[in-house]
Design an enzyme around this catalytic site. Structure first.
Site, PDB file in Angstrom:
ATOM      1  N   GLY A  20       0.626  -1.275   0.318  1.00 29.60           N
ATOM      2  CA  GLY A  20      -0.306   0.039  -0.112  1.00 29.60           C
ATOM      3  C   GLY A  20       0.782   1.236   0.055  1.00 29.60           C
ATOM      4  NE  ARG A  24       5.977  -1.262   4.751  1.00 31.96           N
ATOM      5  CZ  ARG A  24       4.646  -1.700   4.972  1.00 31.96           C
ATOM      6  NH1 ARG A  24       3.176  -1.681   5.256  1.00 31.96           N
ATOM      7  NH2 ARG A  24       4.763  -0.325   6.452  1.00 31.96           N
ATOM      8  NE  ARG A  43      -3.034  11.180  -8.553  1.00 35.51           N
ATOM      9  CZ  ARG A  43      -4.269  12.190  -8.070  1.00 35.51           C
ATOM     10  NH1 ARG A  43      -5.196  11.969  -6.585  1.00 35.51           N
ATOM     11  NH2 ARG A  43      -5.592  12.683  -8.576  1.00 35.51           N
ATOM     12  NE  ARG A  87      -4.685  -5.353   0.136  1.00 36.39           N
ATOM     13  CZ  ARG A  87      -3.301  -5.085   1.375  1.00 36.39           C
ATOM     14  NH1 ARG A  87      -2.292  -3.343   0.711  1.00 36.39           N
ATOM     15  NH2 ARG A  87      -3.768  -4.887   1.959  1.00 36.39           N
ATOM     16  CB  ILE A  88       2.610  -8.155   0.227  1.00 34.93           C
ATOM     17  CG1 ILE A  88       3.725  -6.555  -1.001  1.00 34.93           C
ATOM     18  CG2 ILE A  88       3.301  -9.379  -0.847  1.00 34.93           C
ATOM     19  CD1 ILE A  88       5.123  -6.697  -0.959  1.00 34.93           C
ATOM     20  CD  GLU A 179      -7.257  -6.495   2.253  1.00 35.22           C
ATOM     21  OE1 GLU A 179      -8.794  -6.331   1.997  1.00 35.22           O
ATOM     22  OE2 GLU A 179      -7.280  -6.615   1.382  1.00 35.22           O
ATOM     23  CG  MET A 180      -8.740  -1.049   5.449  1.00 42.37           C
ATOM     24  SD  MET A 180      -8.468   1.028   5.206  1.00 42.37           S
ATOM     25  CE  MET A 180     -10.943   1.328   4.981  1.00 42.37           C
ATOM     26  CG  ASP A 204      -3.355  -3.566  13.171  1.00 47.14           C
ATOM     27  OD1 ASP A 204      -2.720  -3.338  12.939  1.00 47.14           O
ATOM     28  OD2 ASP A 204      -3.508  -2.254  14.351  1.00 47.14           O
TER      29      ASP A 204
HETATM   30  N1  HPA Z   1      -8.690  -2.315   9.657  1.00 41.59           N
HETATM   31  C1  HPA Z   1      -8.075  -2.239   8.370  1.00 41.59           C
HETATM   32  N2  HPA Z   1      -7.074  -2.471   8.073  1.00 41.59           N
HETATM   33  C2  HPA Z   1      -5.958  -2.328   8.572  1.00 41.59           C
HETATM   34  C3  HPA Z   1      -6.303  -2.616   9.738  1.00 41.59           C
HETATM   35  C4  HPA Z   1      -7.326  -2.473  10.810  1.00 41.59           C
HETATM   36  O1  HPA Z   1      -7.217  -2.544  11.694  1.00 41.59           O
HETATM   37  N3  HPA Z   1      -4.788  -2.902  10.173  1.00 41.59           N
HETATM   38  C5  HPA Z   1      -4.279  -3.162   9.614  1.00 41.59           C
HETATM   39  N4  HPA Z   1      -4.713  -2.545   8.091  1.00 41.59           N
END
Ligand code: HPA
Length: 239
Positions: A20, A24, A43, A87-88, A179-180, A204
């Protein structure tokens, strides 16, 4: 050159690792690739191309969230003839059995996002990784004797919220972590008939409210980076 990537045609390899964070991407390219060339900095979303174990590989940034990875992955697939995106990233664990530093190979991305429907008319809230990259990652992890969890994860559109508890949709599908980005990556790969996989490191523990420290983060990601690079090198040979 695409709208959001300024690399010239041919300057992006057929296999792209996509963290992301642009810094990195820079760290991976400048630390692990031979002769890394910066090929786009539009960007500040840096893309590099170099070689790893003799194979051309690009490493670039996806940014955060489905809209951002949706843009970069689509332009990579359609304007740079990229075959495979890995994706990593990092994730927050839902499953209390997961520990900090654990690695997850994402089999399915589960999301409330309308991205797949809105973009491509793809219905449903669960999308699979695309192509055989997921299996190659599993095989290589086994060879390396690297512990790897496999399963569904939640691609959430929100990082901050006032909701109590985990997403009901994610719980219904037994998501290991959150994740997102994977859902949009898998949607674009499905639409473009390309390969996509996602490797995540647990950064986390959501229920236990624990996080990797910034110092731990650097080292924590090394096994994932190594596995992704070896997968990329091996895919290139197989293609
Ligand atoms: N939420 C969303 N994406 C994340 C999180 C999280 O707590 N930790 C690492 N990526």
């Amino acid at each position: 050159m695409s709208i959001h990537i300024s690399a010239a045609p041919g300057e992006i390899a057929p296999i792209v690792l996509l963290p992301g964070d642009p810094l990195r991407a820079k760290y991976i390219a400048t630390t692990f690739l031979s002769s890394p060339q910066l090929v786009s900095e539009t960007r500040n979303c840096l893309f590099y191309t170099g070689s790893y174990k003799g194979q051309q590989i690009s490493v670039g940034a996806s940014g955060m969230g489905c809209p951002s990875i949706g843009i970069y992955s689509y332009e990579l697939y359609t304007e740079y003839q990229v075959n495979t995106i890995i994706r990593i990233g990092t994730c927050g664990a839902y499953d209390p059995a997961l520990q900090l530093f654990d690695l997850i190979n994402v089999k399915q991305a589960v999301s409330e996002s309308t991205f797949a429907l809105h973009a491509w008319g793809i219905k449903g809230s669960v999308l699979n990784s695309q192509g055989n990259t997921y299996e190659v990652i599993n095989q290589l992890a086994k060879q390396k004797k690297l512990p790897l969890q496999e399963g569904a994860i939640h691609s959430s559109d929100v990082f901050y919220s006032n909701q109590e508890g985990f997403s009901p949709l994610a719980m219904e599908h037994g998501c290991l972590a959150v994740e997102m980005e994977s859902f949009a990556l898998f949607a674009n790969a499905t639409h473009c008939k390309k390969n996509a996989a996602c490797l995540l490191t647990v950064s986390d523990l959501i229920a236990a409210k624990q996080k990797l420290t910034p110092e731990q983060r650097e080292k924590a990601l090394l096994p994932m980076i190594d596995l992704a690079l070896d997968t990329a090198a091996s895919l290139k040979i197989r293609n």
